[in-house]
Design an enzyme around this catalytic site. Structure first.
Site, PDB file in Angstrom:
ATOM      1  N   LYS A 194       0.789  -1.233  -0.211  1.00 34.65           N
ATOM      2  CA  LYS A 194      -0.100  -0.178  -0.426  1.00 34.65           C
ATOM      3  C   LYS A 194       1.473   1.151   0.272  1.00 34.65           C
ATOM      4  O   LYS A 194       1.378   1.667   0.627  1.00 34.65           O
ATOM      5  CB  LYS A 194      -0.574  -0.245   1.070  1.00 34.65           C
ATOM      6  CG  LYS A 194      -1.974   1.188   1.369  1.00 34.65           C
ATOM      7  CD  LYS A 194      -2.703   0.889   2.596  1.00 34.65           C
ATOM      8  CE  LYS A 194      -3.022   2.095   2.812  1.00 34.65           C
ATOM      9  NZ  LYS A 194      -4.864   2.069   3.162  1.00 34.65           N
ATOM     10  N   LYS A 248      -2.266  -1.710  -3.644  1.00 32.32           N
ATOM     11  CA  LYS A 248      -3.599  -0.455  -3.852  1.00 32.32           C
ATOM     12  C   LYS A 248      -2.304   0.530  -3.666  1.00 32.32           C
ATOM     13  O   LYS A 248      -1.077   0.879  -3.102  1.00 32.32           O
ATOM     14  CB  LYS A 248      -4.174  -0.684  -1.941  1.00 32.32           C
ATOM     15  CG  LYS A 248      -4.795   0.879  -1.915  1.00 32.32           C
ATOM     16  CD  LYS A 248      -5.793   0.903  -0.984  1.00 32.32           C
ATOM     17  CE  LYS A 248      -6.357   1.900  -0.300  1.00 32.32           C
ATOM     18  NZ  LYS A 248      -6.906   1.978   0.822  1.00 32.32           N
TER      19      LYS A 248
HETATM   20  C1  PBG Z   1      -7.894   3.644   5.828  1.00 27.16           C
HETATM   21  C2  PBG Z   1      -7.478   3.584   3.727  1.00 27.16           C
HETATM   22  C3  PBG Z   1      -7.748   3.864   3.298  1.00 27.16           C
HETATM   23  C4  PBG Z   1      -8.044   3.517   1.974  1.00 27.16           C
HETATM   24  C5  PBG Z   1      -8.685   2.039   2.442  1.00 27.16           C
HETATM   25  N1  PBG Z   1      -8.449   2.224   3.785  1.00 27.16           N
HETATM   26  C6  PBG Z   1      -6.786   5.006   3.615  1.00 27.16           C
HETATM   27  C7  PBG Z   1      -5.728   5.784   3.825  1.00 27.16           C
HETATM   28  O1  PBG Z   1      -4.625   4.376   4.030  1.00 27.16           O
HETATM   29  O2  PBG Z   1      -5.021   6.742   4.223  1.00 27.16           O
HETATM   30  C8  PBG Z   1      -8.196   4.501   0.946  1.00 27.16           C
HETATM   31  C9  PBG Z   1      -9.162   3.487  -0.206  1.00 27.16           C
HETATM   32  C10 PBG Z   1      -9.063   4.153  -1.706  1.00 27.16           C
HETATM   33  O3  PBG Z   1      -8.832   5.701  -1.178  1.00 27.16           O
HETATM   34  O4  PBG Z   1     -10.904   4.063  -1.681  1.00 27.16           O
HETATM   35  N2  PBG Z   1      -6.282   2.970   6.066  1.00 27.16           N
END
Ligand code: PBG
Length: 324
Positions: A194, A248
């Protein structure tokens, strides 16, 4: 036990999600659940995606199910007055999110794969994904809390708990916690790769989870990092007991999806995030052009090796019959 390959085979809906080669069976639709009744507000920048209270969520899931959705991902939105420094509301078994999981499980049983987001950021007053001490995010203390949140979701009936925090060692800790409480069929989806991406903007509005100060760069991956780190993180989570490995965002990292899916044994998921969705939805195009774009994007994920595609486009793609 750390590795339970049966988890991904446990129900027919899990098997279809992971192994059916069609795009339709690979889709996971995300939802934002708020406390209260009769609430349904469209999210800024994300047309057709809502923050909903449980009563309306049940209707939305029903119509999505009728259109062919068989896997969902739930995000609990916590009101400001219930946030604290330790994300207590995220593990409150009586919260609206937990009720939503419980109710949906009761209605759909094993016909729907229910995934839940496990992180601290929606329930901490400072908006960080972990416990903050002396201006730093404390890894090990945060992992303990993550495991408690995951266990509370498992108790409510989640099929997969989805660790989106990027703390070190959280997958093994969640696995051991689930095992200790007898949850031997609850899966763990690891957000293994991520990135500290600028594509999460609309989501953070939706989930009211923006950090009040600073950023997420001390835990989410550097956007400049190469394949070695992506492979390392994925294999680490796999060794720690993850049942699904996720990358992601999606579109800017298709090469990473391909590389990781070539390297790992576990099924691979991709998250087509909020900013990617907003780019498509807010470009001035008509429905038939959007149809072509969405089909092209979904095919790119499949081609790069994703078994599972988490995408806000799922609802429209199935309702409109774009994907069969
Ligand atoms: C929580 C989380 C996030 C997303 C999914 N789980 C945001 C982040 O890490 O700031 C992003 C999902 C999206 O942008 O659709 N940690």
């Amino acid at each position: 036990m750390i590795h339970r390959p049966r988890i991904n085979r446990w129900t027919e809906s899990r098997r279809n999600l992971i192994h059916d080669p069609s795009i339709k069976s690979s889709l996971v639709q995300p939802y934002f659940v708020v406390d209260g009744v009769n609430i349904r507000e469209e999210i800024q920048g994300m047309p057709k995606i809502y923050r909903e209270s449980l009563d309306n969520l049940l209707d939305t899931v029903k119509s999505d199910y009728e259109a062919g959705i068989r896997a969902i991902m739930l995000f609990g939105v916590v009101s400001e007055d219930l946030k604290d420094d330790y994300a207590n509301q995220a593990m409150n078994e009586l919260s609206h999110l937990h009720k939503a999981v419980f109710e949906l499980k009761k209605i759909y049983n094993d016909d729907l794969v229910i995934m839940t987001d496990v992180c601290l950021c929606t329930a901490t007053a400072h908006g960080h994904c972990g416990i903050v001490a002396n201006g730093e995010i404390e890894n090990d203390e945060s992992v303990e809390i993550l495991a408690k949140i995951a266990l509370s979701h498992a108790k409510a009936g989640a099929d997969y708990v989805c660790a989106s925090d990027m703390m070190d060692g959280r997958i093994i800790s969640i696995r051991k916690t689930l095992e200790a409480s007898g949850f031997s069929s609850t899966g763990i989806l690891a957000y293994s790769v991520k990135y500290a991406s600028s594509f999460y903007g609309p989501f953070r509005n939706a989930a009211s989870s923006s950090p009040k100060t600073g950023d997420r760069k001390s835990h989410q991956m550097d956007i400049r990092s190469g394949y070695k780190e992506a492979i390392f993180e994925s294999k680490l989570d796999q060794e720690e007991g993850a049942d699904i490995i996720m990358i992601k965002p999606g579109l800017p990292y298709l090469d990473v999806v391909k590389t990781v899916s070539d390297e790992v044994e576990k099924p691979v998921a991709v998250y087509n995030v909020s900013g990617e969705y907003a780019m498509v939805m807010n470009s001035a195009i008509d429905l038939s052009q959007r149809k072509s774009m969405v089909i092209e994007i979904l095919n790119s994920f499949k081609r790069s090796g994703a078994d599972i595609i988490v995408t806000y486009h799922a609802r429209e793609a199935l309702a409109q019959g774009w994907i069969k």
